[in-house]
Design a protein around this motif. Sequence first.
Motif, PDB file in Angstrom:
ATOM      1  N   ILE A 155      -5.605  -5.976  -3.240  1.00 34.93           N
ATOM      2  CA  ILE A 155      -4.145  -6.233  -2.488  1.00 34.93           C
ATOM      3  C   ILE A 155      -4.084  -6.811  -1.172  1.00 34.93           C
ATOM      4  O   ILE A 155      -3.504  -7.666  -0.988  1.00 34.93           O
ATOM      5  CB  ILE A 155      -3.593  -4.713  -2.458  1.00 34.93           C
ATOM      6  CG1 ILE A 155      -3.391  -4.241  -3.809  1.00 34.93           C
ATOM      7  CG2 ILE A 155      -2.055  -4.641  -1.800  1.00 34.93           C
ATOM      8  CD1 ILE A 155      -2.627  -2.979  -4.081  1.00 34.93           C
ATOM      9  N   LYS A 157       3.862   1.525  -1.299  1.00 35.16           N
ATOM     10  CA  LYS A 157       4.334   1.506  -2.593  1.00 35.16           C
ATOM     11  C   LYS A 157       3.348   2.165  -3.680  1.00 35.16           C
ATOM     12  O   LYS A 157       3.584   2.856  -4.462  1.00 35.16           O
ATOM     13  CB  LYS A 157       4.697   0.054  -3.335  1.00 35.16           C
ATOM     14  CG  LYS A 157       5.940  -0.556  -2.670  1.00 35.16           C
ATOM     15  CD  LYS A 157       7.027  -0.064  -3.293  1.00 35.16           C
ATOM     16  CE  LYS A 157       8.241  -0.543  -2.409  1.00 35.16           C
ATOM     17  NZ  LYS A 157       9.462   0.048  -2.745  1.00 35.16           N
ATOM     18  N   LYS A 158       1.902   1.717  -3.452  1.00 30.02           N
ATOM     19  CA  LYS A 158       1.040   2.340  -4.266  1.00 30.02           C
ATOM     20  C   LYS A 158       0.789   3.718  -3.791  1.00 30.02           C
ATOM     21  O   LYS A 158       0.577   4.502  -4.936  1.00 30.02           O
ATOM     22  CB  LYS A 158      -0.345   1.440  -3.966  1.00 30.02           C
ATOM     23  CG  LYS A 158      -1.507   1.990  -4.879  1.00 30.02           C
ATOM     24  CD  LYS A 158      -2.890   0.722  -4.624  1.00 30.02           C
ATOM     25  CE  LYS A 158      -4.015   1.447  -5.308  1.00 30.02           C
ATOM     26  NZ  LYS A 158      -5.313   0.716  -5.126  1.00 30.02           N
ATOM     27  N   ARG A 159       0.844   4.220  -2.730  1.00 29.75           N
ATOM     28  CA  ARG A 159       0.635   5.579  -2.550  1.00 29.75           C
ATOM     29  C   ARG A 159       1.673   6.420  -3.072  1.00 29.75           C
ATOM     30  O   ARG A 159       1.542   7.564  -3.434  1.00 29.75           O
ATOM     31  CB  ARG A 159       0.730   5.760  -0.781  1.00 29.75           C
ATOM     32  CG  ARG A 159      -0.751   5.750  -0.409  1.00 29.75           C
ATOM     33  CD  ARG A 159      -0.889   6.496   1.071  1.00 29.75           C
ATOM     34  NE  ARG A 159       0.113   5.434   1.919  1.00 29.75           N
ATOM     35  CZ  ARG A 159      -0.626   4.483   2.584  1.00 29.75           C
ATOM     36  NH1 ARG A 159      -1.700   4.118   2.469  1.00 29.75           N
ATOM     37  NH2 ARG A 159       0.323   3.601   3.534  1.00 29.75           N
ATOM     38  N   ASP A 210      -7.340  -1.881  -3.337  1.00 31.28           N
ATOM     39  CA  ASP A 210      -6.781  -1.890  -2.137  1.00 31.28           C
ATOM     40  C   ASP A 210      -7.342  -2.982  -1.563  1.00 31.28           C
ATOM     41  O   ASP A 210      -6.651  -4.196  -1.002  1.00 31.28           O
ATOM     42  CB  ASP A 210      -6.995  -0.934  -1.142  1.00 31.28           C
ATOM     43  CG  ASP A 210      -6.446   0.509  -1.438  1.00 31.28           C
ATOM     44  OD1 ASP A 210      -5.485   0.430  -2.449  1.00 31.28           O
ATOM     45  OD2 ASP A 210      -6.387   1.471  -0.558  1.00 31.28           O
ATOM     46  N   ILE A 256       3.103  -6.341 -10.453  1.00 33.39           N
ATOM     47  CA  ILE A 256       3.025  -6.618  -9.027  1.00 33.39           C
ATOM     48  C   ILE A 256       4.053  -7.929  -8.944  1.00 33.39           C
ATOM     49  O   ILE A 256       4.878  -7.978  -7.903  1.00 33.39           O
ATOM     50  CB  ILE A 256       1.473  -7.148  -8.259  1.00 33.39           C
ATOM     51  CG1 ILE A 256       1.768  -7.268  -6.960  1.00 33.39           C
ATOM     52  CG2 ILE A 256       1.109  -8.337  -9.141  1.00 33.39           C
ATOM     53  CD1 ILE A 256       0.336  -6.672  -6.305  1.00 33.39           C
ATOM     54  N   LEU A 316       0.737  -1.226   0.066  1.00 40.07           N
ATOM     55  CA  LEU A 316      -0.018   0.129   0.112  1.00 40.07           C
ATOM     56  C   LEU A 316       0.974   1.492  -0.157  1.00 40.07           C
ATOM     57  O   LEU A 316       0.644   2.155  -0.825  1.00 40.07           O
ATOM     58  CB  LEU A 316      -0.836   0.116   1.151  1.00 40.07           C
ATOM     59  CG  LEU A 316      -1.927  -0.909   1.247  1.00 40.07           C
ATOM     60  CD1 LEU A 316      -2.963  -0.951   2.323  1.00 40.07           C
ATOM     61  CD2 LEU A 316      -2.726  -0.918  -0.199  1.00 40.07           C
ATOM     62  N   ASN A 349       3.496   3.998  -7.309  1.00 38.95           N
ATOM     63  CA  ASN A 349       4.478   3.187  -8.053  1.00 38.95           C
ATOM     64  C   ASN A 349       3.973   2.188  -9.065  1.00 38.95           C
ATOM     65  O   ASN A 349       2.636   2.010  -9.065  1.00 38.95           O
ATOM     66  CB  ASN A 349       4.972   1.829  -6.914  1.00 38.95           C
ATOM     67  CG  ASN A 349       6.067   1.047  -7.540  1.00 38.95           C
ATOM     68  OD1 ASN A 349       5.694   0.278  -8.517  1.00 38.95           O
ATOM     69  ND2 ASN A 349       7.230   0.741  -6.953  1.00 38.95           N
ATOM     70  N   ARG A 350       4.389   2.486 -10.161  1.00 40.21           N
ATOM     71  CA  ARG A 350       3.747   1.769 -11.415  1.00 40.21           C
ATOM     72  C   ARG A 350       4.256   0.285 -12.004  1.00 40.21           C
ATOM     73  O   ARG A 350       4.176   0.187 -13.250  1.00 40.21           O
ATOM     74  CB  ARG A 350       3.562   2.697 -12.657  1.00 40.21           C
ATOM     75  CG  ARG A 350       2.755   3.988 -12.124  1.00 40.21           C
ATOM     76  CD  ARG A 350       2.845   4.873 -13.440  1.00 40.21           C
ATOM     77  NE  ARG A 350       2.187   4.415 -14.684  1.00 40.21           N
ATOM     78  CZ  ARG A 350       1.098   3.900 -15.034  1.00 40.21           C
ATOM     79  NH1 ARG A 350       0.107   4.004 -14.148  1.00 40.21           N
ATOM     80  NH2 ARG A 350       0.807   3.398 -16.087  1.00 40.21           N
ATOM     81  N   LEU A 409       0.560  -2.536 -10.232  1.00 40.93           N
ATOM     82  CA  LEU A 409       0.104  -1.983  -8.754  1.00 40.93           C
ATOM     83  C   LEU A 409      -0.935  -1.035  -8.692  1.00 40.93           C
ATOM     84  O   LEU A 409      -2.027  -1.249  -7.797  1.00 40.93           O
ATOM     85  CB  LEU A 409       1.234  -1.672  -7.847  1.00 40.93           C
ATOM     86  CG  LEU A 409       1.037  -1.650  -6.441  1.00 40.93           C
ATOM     87  CD1 LEU A 409       0.291  -2.930  -5.790  1.00 40.93           C
ATOM     88  CD2 LEU A 409       2.373  -1.233  -5.523  1.00 40.93           C
ATOM     89  N   SER A 410      -0.607  -0.013  -9.343  1.00 36.23           N
ATOM     90  CA  SER A 410      -1.407   1.130  -9.189  1.00 36.23           C
ATOM     91  C   SER A 410      -2.711   0.877  -9.879  1.00 36.23           C
ATOM     92  O   SER A 410      -3.826   1.676  -9.501  1.00 36.23           O
ATOM     93  CB  SER A 410      -0.955   2.348 -10.037  1.00 36.23           C
ATOM     94  OG  SER A 410      -0.641   1.905 -11.403  1.00 36.23           O
ATOM     95  N   GLN A 411      -3.196  -0.087 -10.529  1.00 32.72           N
ATOM     96  CA  GLN A 411      -4.353  -0.405 -11.141  1.00 32.72           C
ATOM     97  C   GLN A 411      -5.162  -1.433 -10.210  1.00 32.72           C
ATOM     98  O   GLN A 411      -6.528  -1.861 -10.612  1.00 32.72           O
ATOM     99  CB  GLN A 411      -4.205  -1.004 -12.462  1.00 32.72           C
ATOM    100  CG  GLN A 411      -3.823   0.111 -13.367  1.00 32.72           C
ATOM    101  CD  GLN A 411      -3.484  -0.700 -14.712  1.00 32.72           C
ATOM    102  OE1 GLN A 411      -3.267  -1.748 -14.843  1.00 32.72           O
ATOM    103  NE2 GLN A 411      -3.256   0.315 -15.813  1.00 32.72           N
TER     104      GLN A 411
END
Length: 396
Positions: free
Chosen positions: A316, A272-274, A313, A281, A270, A277-278, A308-310
């Motif tokens: 994940i 990394k997502k915040r 939550d 996974i 999470l 990060n593109r 990851l960005s797509q």
Amino acid sequence: MTVHYDVLIIGAGAAGMMCAIQAGKRGRRVGILDHASKLGGKILISGGGRCNFTNMGAGPSNYVSENAHFCRSALSRYPAENFIRLVSDHRIPFHEKKLGQLFCDGSAQAIVKLLKDECDQLGVEIKLKCIISKITRSDVEKQFTVDTSMGIFTCESLVIATGGLSLPKLGATDFGYSIARQFGLKITDLAPALDGFKFAPEETQSFASLAGVSIDCLISVRGISFRENILFTHSGLSGPAALQASLHWRPGDKVVIDLLPDRSALDWLLEKKREGNRTLIKNLLGELLPSRFAEQFSLLHFPSQGLLSQISDKAIENFCQKLHAWTVIPVGTVGYNKAEVTRGGVDTDELSSKTMESRKVPGLFFIGEVVDVTGWLGGYNFQWAWASGWAAGQVV
Ligand code: FDA
């Protein structure tokens, strides 16, 4: 011609030779019979050829038995330090590998030589390639008669030290259990243990390509956990973690594996997502786990291989739950051709925990792996062989 011994031991393995040495020190005339052509076959191959001959922390909690207290007396009277002293007296160099496990620096042959030298010094007679056909006991003479391919032997004390069922190609047989049954002693359920797990067909399909991949994990079965490595094989899981878990596993049980025991995968992903990060996974996960595993595991959960960005939550979170509690229900363990030991054995209710003598049949003793005392991986099984052999050796 009939040859008489005070003590006759069947099985020239770890427990049998230790018992012979102790009885020999007490001035008893001791013979050992074994059908194998080589002395101490299992010792020679143990510990990858270096024999993990004991564990410095060995105590009752490292053993599985229907009676958890049975091993206490023998282990406390002949603790690991005593065998370490014997090894040191014979000038055998050794080292601790990890977790109290002591291995020879050189070959396991040194341990067999130690036992053989001690036996020779005390006049213990060891007969290999000896096939035993019949054992009887006379109540009147209070002695046993053993019919063999090398003639007839009689003895006052008969010690069964024929080990378990694992590795039949090395000479393992069910002899000890048969003799116990012949004399009316109970045997607990037997199962291969310290053994790999076999996957169900769908998991074999998913993970067979990972053969050779090893992961440090926390593995749990029936609430008992071990922190060690698992190793993927073509058909399941091996490695020290799986072997330890197999000791506690019963058919149908779940094996739960935390693949990232030292960190929260969810917090990490999470974060990394915040950060925006593109990365795919599978590539991110490859920073924490072997890349082949990371790729396969993420492919199974995200077949479209999203960035990851797509990924939501929630998705994940579900994925991270699997990483921390990957649950497998094995179809079985690999079996006696690979297992290091047999779990179960002669029921401890039948034996004195102080002497290993049968309560029903005076003069009949069971020691080592044939008894329902099975140790963890890591030198514990040899420590039980030494301790139980020593205990019987004081009284036979
Ligand atoms: P063990 O099996 O040593 O000896 C039994 C003897 O009885 C054998 O010599 C056999 O030939 C003989 N016998 C059997 N049937 C007979 C019959 N019908 N007639 C005559 N003789 C007969 N443990 C550990 O603590 N550290 C380690 O590093 C390892 N490593 C390891 C690796 C592998 C591959 C295996 C398979 C096992 C281990 N173990 C281990 C387990 C350890 O080897 C085992 O628990 C002990 O050898 C048990 O000692 P016993 O003396 O009871 O039996």
